[in-house]
Motif scaffolding. Structure first.
Motif, mmCIF file in Angstrom:
data_model
loop_
_atom_site.group_PDB
_atom_site.id
_atom_site.type_symbol
_atom_site.label_atom_id
_atom_site.label_comp_id
_atom_site.label_asym_id
_atom_site.label_seq_id
_atom_site.Cartn_x
_atom_site.Cartn_y
_atom_site.Cartn_z
ATOM 1 N N SER A 5 -9.637 18.606 -29.050
ATOM 2 C CA SER A 5 -10.641 19.745 -29.334
ATOM 3 C C SER A 5 -10.008 21.037 -28.865
ATOM 4 N N PHE A 6 -10.300 22.184 -29.385
ATOM 5 C CA PHE A 6 -9.552 23.447 -29.242
ATOM 6 C C PHE A 6 -9.353 23.771 -27.934
ATOM 7 N N THR A 7 -10.579 23.746 -27.108
ATOM 8 C CA THR A 7 -10.556 24.233 -25.792
ATOM 9 C C THR A 7 -9.803 23.383 -25.016
ATOM 10 N N GLY A 8 -9.975 22.015 -24.991
ATOM 11 C CA GLY A 8 -9.419 21.002 -24.147
ATOM 12 C C GLY A 8 -7.579 21.508 -24.318
ATOM 13 N N LEU A 9 -7.449 21.165 -25.554
ATOM 14 C CA LEU A 9 -5.792 21.402 -25.656
ATOM 15 C C LEU A 9 -5.354 22.853 -25.321
ATOM 16 N N ARG A 10 -6.054 23.988 -25.283
ATOM 17 C CA ARG A 10 -5.829 25.146 -25.021
ATOM 18 C C ARG A 10 -5.331 25.101 -23.166
ATOM 19 N N VAL A 11 -6.609 24.489 -22.685
ATOM 20 C CA VAL A 11 -6.596 24.539 -21.263
ATOM 21 C C VAL A 11 -5.380 23.903 -20.701
ATOM 22 N N GLY A 12 -5.280 22.476 -21.441
ATOM 23 C CA GLY A 12 -4.095 21.637 -20.853
ATOM 24 C C GLY A 12 -2.881 22.289 -21.228
ATOM 25 N N ILE A 13 -2.598 22.753 -22.244
ATOM 26 C CA ILE A 13 -1.167 23.194 -22.606
ATOM 27 C C ILE A 13 -1.035 24.497 -21.702
ATOM 28 N N ALA A 14 -1.862 25.367 -21.592
ATOM 29 C CA ALA A 14 -1.659 26.724 -20.909
ATOM 30 C C ALA A 14 -1.538 26.230 -19.404
ATOM 31 N N THR A 15 -2.007 25.189 -18.779
ATOM 32 C CA THR A 15 -1.865 24.870 -17.354
ATOM 33 C C THR A 15 -0.490 24.235 -17.247
ATOM 34 N N ALA A 16 -0.159 23.281 -18.211
ATOM 35 C CA ALA A 16 1.425 23.094 -18.087
ATOM 36 C C ALA A 16 2.460 24.015 -18.295
ATOM 37 N N ARG A 17 2.278 24.827 -19.211
ATOM 38 C CA ARG A 17 3.085 26.114 -19.261
ATOM 39 C C ARG A 17 3.067 26.881 -17.933
ATOM 40 N N ALA A 18 2.032 27.064 -17.395
ATOM 41 C CA ALA A 18 2.109 27.851 -16.184
ATOM 42 C C ALA A 18 2.875 27.318 -15.028
ATOM 43 N N LEU A 19 2.625 25.989 -14.768
ATOM 44 C CA LEU A 19 3.124 24.971 -13.835
ATOM 45 C C LEU A 19 4.780 25.077 -14.069
ATOM 46 N N GLY A 20 5.204 25.023 -15.288
ATOM 47 C CA GLY A 20 6.481 24.973 -15.784
ATOM 48 C C GLY A 20 7.279 26.318 -15.335
ATOM 49 N N LEU A 21 6.534 27.293 -15.700
ATOM 50 C CA LEU A 21 7.144 28.704 -15.339
ATOM 51 C C LEU A 21 7.053 28.787 -13.783
ATOM 52 N N SER A 22 6.054 28.539 -13.104
ATOM 53 C CA SER A 22 6.148 28.757 -11.549
ATOM 54 C C SER A 22 7.120 27.884 -10.831
ATOM 55 N N ARG A 23 7.142 26.602 -11.275
ATOM 56 C CA ARG A 23 8.185 25.655 -10.646
ATOM 57 C C ARG A 23 9.630 25.570 -11.242
ATOM 58 N N GLY A 24 9.711 26.468 -12.650
ATOM 59 C CA GLY A 24 11.091 26.404 -13.053
ATOM 60 C C GLY A 24 11.506 25.104 -13.816
ATOM 61 N N LEU A 25 10.440 24.312 -14.287
ATOM 62 C CA LEU A 25 10.647 22.994 -15.123
ATOM 63 C C LEU A 25 10.348 22.847 -16.500
ATOM 64 N N PRO A 26 11.221 22.402 -17.231
ATOM 65 C CA PRO A 26 11.088 22.013 -18.504
ATOM 66 C C PRO A 26 9.510 21.515 -18.871
ATOM 67 N N VAL A 27 8.743 22.174 -19.778
ATOM 68 C CA VAL A 27 7.506 21.411 -20.334
ATOM 69 C C VAL A 27 7.572 20.990 -21.775
ATOM 70 N N VAL A 28 7.270 19.865 -21.995
ATOM 71 C CA VAL A 28 7.614 19.157 -23.244
ATOM 72 C C VAL A 28 6.005 18.707 -23.562
ATOM 73 N N GLY A 29 5.868 18.727 -24.777
ATOM 74 C CA GLY A 29 4.814 18.085 -25.187
ATOM 75 C C GLY A 29 4.721 16.999 -26.358
ATOM 76 N N ALA A 30 3.546 15.839 -26.201
ATOM 77 C CA ALA A 30 3.823 14.797 -26.866
ATOM 78 C C ALA A 30 2.516 14.481 -27.578
ATOM 79 N N CYS A 31 2.609 13.969 -28.787
ATOM 80 C CA CYS A 31 1.464 13.801 -29.491
ATOM 81 C C CYS A 31 0.434 12.694 -28.950
ATOM 82 N N THR A 32 -0.854 12.669 -28.907
ATOM 83 C CA THR A 32 -1.739 11.899 -28.094
ATOM 84 C C THR A 32 -1.843 10.628 -28.915
ATOM 85 N N LEU A 33 -1.865 10.872 -30.293
ATOM 86 C CA LEU A 33 -1.877 9.710 -31.160
ATOM 87 C C LEU A 33 -0.557 8.805 -31.005
#
Length: 199
Positions: free
Chosen positions: A34-62
């Motif tokens: 879903s548009f909203t679910g993906l947007r929230v999940g990815i934005a949260t991961a990016r924010a955590l990556g920036l705040s912790r100085g960690l790489p953020v990597v995506g993976a297809c759920t399928l």
């Protein structure tokens, strides 16, 4: 609200396991979904990556479901990952026994998916919420589907992390891109309202 609850769950999970000092990467599912679910999940991961100085990597759920199904047993049959896309549709991708993706992620009606499956030389094994929801349609084609309660139907964080680890060197921090296979509901509603106004 969703992002606040998600952050709290992430913090709790990290605290109950290895702690932030041991985390070297953040993996996130990028859909399709879903548009909203993906947007929230990815934005949260990016924010955590920036705040912790960690790489953020995506993976297809399928891909994660396909990987889980591929681990199940030795088989020459392809693996079909299928997620319930709502609106009477399904997100799907097909994988060879060695895990190679044969079909890129797609969105389809059950009828369209069964037509594509019917063209395969061998009926696949299938897993995911879409396989459960459309079990009857798929079973008519000889598709083997585990019982509804089988964990293989759920997207596993373990498989998302394993896939992200493989891709880690190829993506810069904060770069995961969502897989949207159709426009968000808001866009569809706007088009509907514009059409009705024009009439």
């Amino acid at each position: 609200m969703h992002s606040t609850a998600l952050l709290a769950e992430v913090e709790r999970g990290v605290a109950e396991t290895v702690g932030w000092d041991e985390v070297t990467m953040i993996a996130v599912g990028v859909g399709p979904g879903s548009f909203t679910g993906l947007r929230v999940g990815i934005a949260t991961a990016r924010a955590l990556g920036l705040s912790r100085g960690l790489p953020v990597v995506g993976a297809c759920t399928l891909d994660a479901i396909g990987r889980a199904l591929g681990e199940r047993e030795e088989s020459s049959a392809p693996a079909l990952a299928a997620l319930d896309a709502r609106r009477g549709e399904v997100f799907a991708a097909l994988y060879a026994p060695d895990g190679e993706r044969l079909w890129d992620p797609l969105v389809s009606t059950p009828e369209g998916l069964t037509t594509r499956i019917g063209e395969l030389p061998e009926s696949p094994r299938a897993a995911g919420s879409g396989a459960v929801r459309f079990r009857q349609e798929l079973a008519r084609l000889g598709v083997a589907i585990p019982e509804d309660a089988d964990p293989v139907h759920r997207i596993s964080a373990r498989h998302i992390c394993a896939l992200a680890k493989v891709r880690e060197g190829g993506e810069r921090a904060g770069s995961p891109v969502p897989i949207y296979l159709r426009p968000p509901d808001a866009e569809r509603w706007r088009e509907r309202d514009t059409f009705q106004t024009a009439r």
